[in-house]
Scaffold this motif. Structure first.
Motif, PDB file in Angstrom:
ATOM      1  N   VAL A  90       0.866  -1.229  -0.070  1.00  0.00           N
ATOM      2  CA  VAL A  90      -0.043   0.000  -0.040  1.00  0.00           C
ATOM      3  C   VAL A  90       0.963   1.162  -0.135  1.00  0.00           C
ATOM      4  O   VAL A  90       1.568   1.619   1.113  1.00  0.00           O
ATOM      5  N   PRO A  91       1.148   1.853  -1.108  1.00  0.00           N
ATOM      6  CA  PRO A  91       1.886   3.379  -1.272  1.00  0.00           C
ATOM      7  C   PRO A  91       1.065   4.311  -0.313  1.00  0.00           C
ATOM      8  O   PRO A  91      -0.064   4.387  -0.205  1.00  0.00           O
ATOM      9  N   SER A  92       2.051   4.631   0.572  1.00  0.00           N
ATOM     10  CA  SER A  92       1.448   5.981   1.445  1.00  0.00           C
ATOM     11  C   SER A  92       2.776   6.921   1.838  1.00  0.00           C
ATOM     12  O   SER A  92       3.722   6.426   1.789  1.00  0.00           O
ATOM     13  N   GLY A 117      -4.231   3.858  -3.065  1.00  0.00           N
ATOM     14  CA  GLY A 117      -5.117   5.153  -2.582  1.00  0.00           C
ATOM     15  C   GLY A 117      -5.186   6.542  -3.214  1.00  0.00           C
ATOM     16  O   GLY A 117      -4.299   7.091  -4.071  1.00  0.00           O
ATOM     17  N   ARG A 118      -6.260   7.270  -2.957  1.00  0.00           N
ATOM     18  CA  ARG A 118      -6.343   8.650  -3.193  1.00  0.00           C
ATOM     19  C   ARG A 118      -6.967   9.312  -2.413  1.00  0.00           C
ATOM     20  O   ARG A 118      -7.085   9.020  -1.211  1.00  0.00           O
ATOM     21  N   TYR A 119      -7.593  10.706  -2.681  1.00  0.00           N
ATOM     22  CA  TYR A 119      -8.156  11.473  -1.672  1.00  0.00           C
ATOM     23  C   TYR A 119      -7.183  11.638  -0.459  1.00  0.00           C
ATOM     24  O   TYR A 119      -5.848  11.866  -0.766  1.00  0.00           O
ATOM     25  N   GLU A 120      -7.587  11.446   0.666  1.00  0.00           N
ATOM     26  CA  GLU A 120      -6.647  11.692   1.980  1.00  0.00           C
ATOM     27  C   GLU A 120      -6.001  10.308   2.187  1.00  0.00           C
ATOM     28  O   GLU A 120      -5.363  10.131   3.072  1.00  0.00           O
ATOM     29  N   GLY A 121      -6.480   9.306   1.753  1.00  0.00           N
ATOM     30  CA  GLY A 121      -5.980   8.019   1.967  1.00  0.00           C
ATOM     31  C   GLY A 121      -7.253   7.003   2.099  1.00  0.00           C
ATOM     32  O   GLY A 121      -8.306   7.316   1.946  1.00  0.00           O
ATOM     33  N   VAL A 145       4.939  14.611  -1.383  1.00  0.00           N
ATOM     34  CA  VAL A 145       3.377  14.246  -1.399  1.00  0.00           C
ATOM     35  C   VAL A 145       3.104  14.241  -2.747  1.00  0.00           C
ATOM     36  O   VAL A 145       2.857  15.323  -3.611  1.00  0.00           O
ATOM     37  N   LEU A 146       2.285  12.979  -3.277  1.00  0.00           N
ATOM     38  CA  LEU A 146       1.795  12.898  -4.525  1.00  0.00           C
ATOM     39  C   LEU A 146       0.139  13.045  -4.446  1.00  0.00           C
ATOM     40  O   LEU A 146      -0.178  12.970  -3.048  1.00  0.00           O
ATOM     41  N   PHE A 147      -0.413  12.797  -5.377  1.00  0.00           N
ATOM     42  CA  PHE A 147      -1.906  12.984  -5.466  1.00  0.00           C
ATOM     43  C   PHE A 147      -2.556  11.673  -4.926  1.00  0.00           C
ATOM     44  O   PHE A 147      -3.377  11.267  -4.437  1.00  0.00           O
ATOM     45  N   VAL A 151       1.408   6.470  -9.331  1.00  0.00           N
ATOM     46  CA  VAL A 151       2.835   6.445  -9.724  1.00  0.00           C
ATOM     47  C   VAL A 151       3.873   5.761  -8.886  1.00  0.00           C
ATOM     48  O   VAL A 151       4.763   5.028  -9.287  1.00  0.00           O
ATOM     49  N   ALA A 152       3.460   5.603  -7.547  1.00  0.00           N
ATOM     50  CA  ALA A 152       4.545   4.859  -6.603  1.00  0.00           C
ATOM     51  C   ALA A 152       4.325   3.550  -7.289  1.00  0.00           C
ATOM     52  O   ALA A 152       5.485   2.706  -7.096  1.00  0.00           O
ATOM     53  N   VAL A 153       3.319   2.966  -7.586  1.00  0.00           N
ATOM     54  CA  VAL A 153       3.428   1.363  -8.030  1.00  0.00           C
ATOM     55  C   VAL A 153       4.160   1.433  -9.272  1.00  0.00           C
ATOM     56  O   VAL A 153       4.728   0.410  -9.429  1.00  0.00           O
TER      57      VAL A 153
HETATM   58  C1  JD8 Z   1      -0.611   7.324  -1.338  1.00  0.00           C
HETATM   59  C2  JD8 Z   1      -3.499   9.414  -1.299  1.00  0.00           C
HETATM   60  C3  JD8 Z   1      -2.604  11.599  -1.310  1.00  0.00           C
HETATM   61  C4  JD8 Z   1      -1.691  11.920   1.066  1.00  0.00           C
HETATM   62  C5  JD8 Z   1      -3.255  14.236   1.520  1.00  0.00           C
HETATM   63  C6  JD8 Z   1      -2.284  14.490  -0.711  1.00  0.00           C
HETATM   64  C7  JD8 Z   1       3.798   7.056  -1.786  1.00  0.00           C
HETATM   65  N1  JD8 Z   1       6.080   9.068  -1.315  1.00  0.00           N
HETATM   66  C8  JD8 Z   1       4.505   9.514  -1.504  1.00  0.00           C
HETATM   67  N2  JD8 Z   1       4.165  10.807  -1.567  1.00  0.00           N
HETATM   68  N3  JD8 Z   1       2.897  10.580  -1.496  1.00  0.00           N
HETATM   69  C9  JD8 Z   1       2.459   9.396  -1.536  1.00  0.00           C
HETATM   70  C10 JD8 Z   1       1.025   8.789  -1.802  1.00  0.00           C
HETATM   71  C11 JD8 Z   1       0.042   9.983  -1.709  1.00  0.00           C
HETATM   72  C12 JD8 Z   1      -1.178   9.613  -1.296  1.00  0.00           C
HETATM   73  C13 JD8 Z   1      -1.612   7.999  -1.398  1.00  0.00           C
HETATM   74  C14 JD8 Z   1       0.758   7.738  -1.619  1.00  0.00           C
HETATM   75  C15 JD8 Z   1      -3.087   8.009  -1.298  1.00  0.00           C
HETATM   76  N4  JD8 Z   1      -2.530  10.301  -1.332  1.00  0.00           N
HETATM   77  C16 JD8 Z   1      -2.786  12.212   0.115  1.00  0.00           C
HETATM   78  C17 JD8 Z   1      -1.614  12.474   2.394  1.00  0.00           C
HETATM   79  C18 JD8 Z   1      -2.018  13.978   2.159  1.00  0.00           C
HETATM   80  N5  JD8 Z   1      -2.976  13.688   0.190  1.00  0.00           N
HETATM   81  C19 JD8 Z   1       3.712   8.424  -1.482  1.00  0.00           C
HETATM   82  N6  JD8 Z   1       3.992   5.983  -2.080  1.00  0.00           N
END
Ligand code: JD8
Length: 262
Positions: A90-92, A117-121, A145-147, A151-153
């Motif tokens: 789970v990318p995060s 994941g998308r949105y806030e998670g 921080v990504l959307f 892209v991490a996958v």
């Molecule tokens: C998964 C949702 C966006 C993140 C509110 C912006 C990885 N290195 C990385 N940076 N960001 C991610 C990532 C961001 C993600 C998700 C990975 C699912 N978001 C959220 C928290 C703040 N929005 C990542 N791997």
């Protein structure tokens, strides 16, 4: 290796039809399927998100579609007949750092399942529940921080797939690349020998493989000392010979802790 990816933007993975990953799929070295999370919604609006408990900005991904998606793609039935349940990734931004070492570890798995994941998670209970029956790893690409996780996958899959036997023609090149031996790689050159007034270093055209190997080692040490002193500090001291230590000291770079060859 079998790979399943779940996302609300499945088209993000069209690039996986291309290039070496595309060929690995054609060769059967990689069996990859992309799934739309909305497949596992039940309402007419195919809802995947809702407001966060406790308030705050944005939306959170609902647990129900994820629960059903993971049930379908990692059914317990897989286990009894000896097929291993997949490793769930789970990318995060809150995940453990993705590294070349983790890429090597993942390349030994028979089945990877990625949850984007998308949105806030994703509602945390999805991961807590999955952890009761699967190996779950929250992984981060880096401190930015990504959307979302897509892209991490793509990054993780490229790093893992190129380590699978048979994917890279000359697997030999895996050994002397950056991060393979704890140093950044030396600069590379090809023809013409002179370009816009820039010359290829003479040593590389000398044919003297001993001098070339020493030059490349010195360049790798200097480049790593300049750009990634953390990697020099993390080097096992025994991999540095007297010439290496001399090069680092000449550059004024700190030596790794422990007794190095002087
Ligand atoms: C998964 C949702 C966006 C993140 C509110 C912006 C990885 N290195 C990385 N940076 N960001 C991610 C990532 C961001 C993600 C998700 C990975 C699912 N978001 C959220 C928290 C703040 N929005 C990542 N791997």
């Amino acid at each position: 290796m079998r790979v399943d990816i779940v996302s609300i933007f499945p088209d993000y993975f069209a690039p996986l039809d291309l290039s070496l990953i595309g060929r690995a799929r054609e060769q059967g070295l990689l069996r990859l399927a992309v799934h739309d999370l909305r497949t596992w919604t039940r309402d007419v609006h195919r809802t995947v998100d809702d407001t966060p408990y406790g308030g705050g900005p944005g939306m959170v991904m609902r647990p129900e579609p994820w629960g059903e998606a993971l049930d379908a793609l990692a059914p317990d039935e897989l286990a009894p007949d000896g097929l291993t349940l997949p490793r769930l990734l789970v990318p995060s931004p809150a995940g453990v750092p993705f590294t070349q070492a983790m890429a090597h570890e993942l390349a030994t798995e028979s089945h990877l399942l990625f949850a984007c994941g998308r949105y806030e998670g994703i509602d945390q209970r999805v991961l807590d529940h999955a952890s009761t029956r699967l190996r779950v790893t929250e992984v981060s690409l880096g401190d930015y921080v990504l959307f979302g996780g897509e892209v991490a996958v793509l990054v993780i899959l490229e790093a893992v797939t190129r380590l699978l036997p048979g994917v890279l023609g000359n697997a030999g090149s895996l050994d002397d690349e950056s991060h393979a031996h704890g140093l950044l790689e030396a600069p590379m050159y090809t023809k013409p020998a002179s370009w816009r007034g820039h010359e290829v270093p003479e040593v590389l055209r000398s044919g003297d493989h001993g001098r070339i190997a020493r030059w490349r080692r010195d360049e790798a040490l200097t480049r790593t000392g300049t750009r990634r002193p953390d990697m020099i500090a993390a080097l096992p001291p025994e991999i540095l010979d007297k010439r290496d230590v001399a090069t680092l000291e000449r550059g004024g770079f700190p030596l790794p802790p422990g007794d190095v060859a002087k």
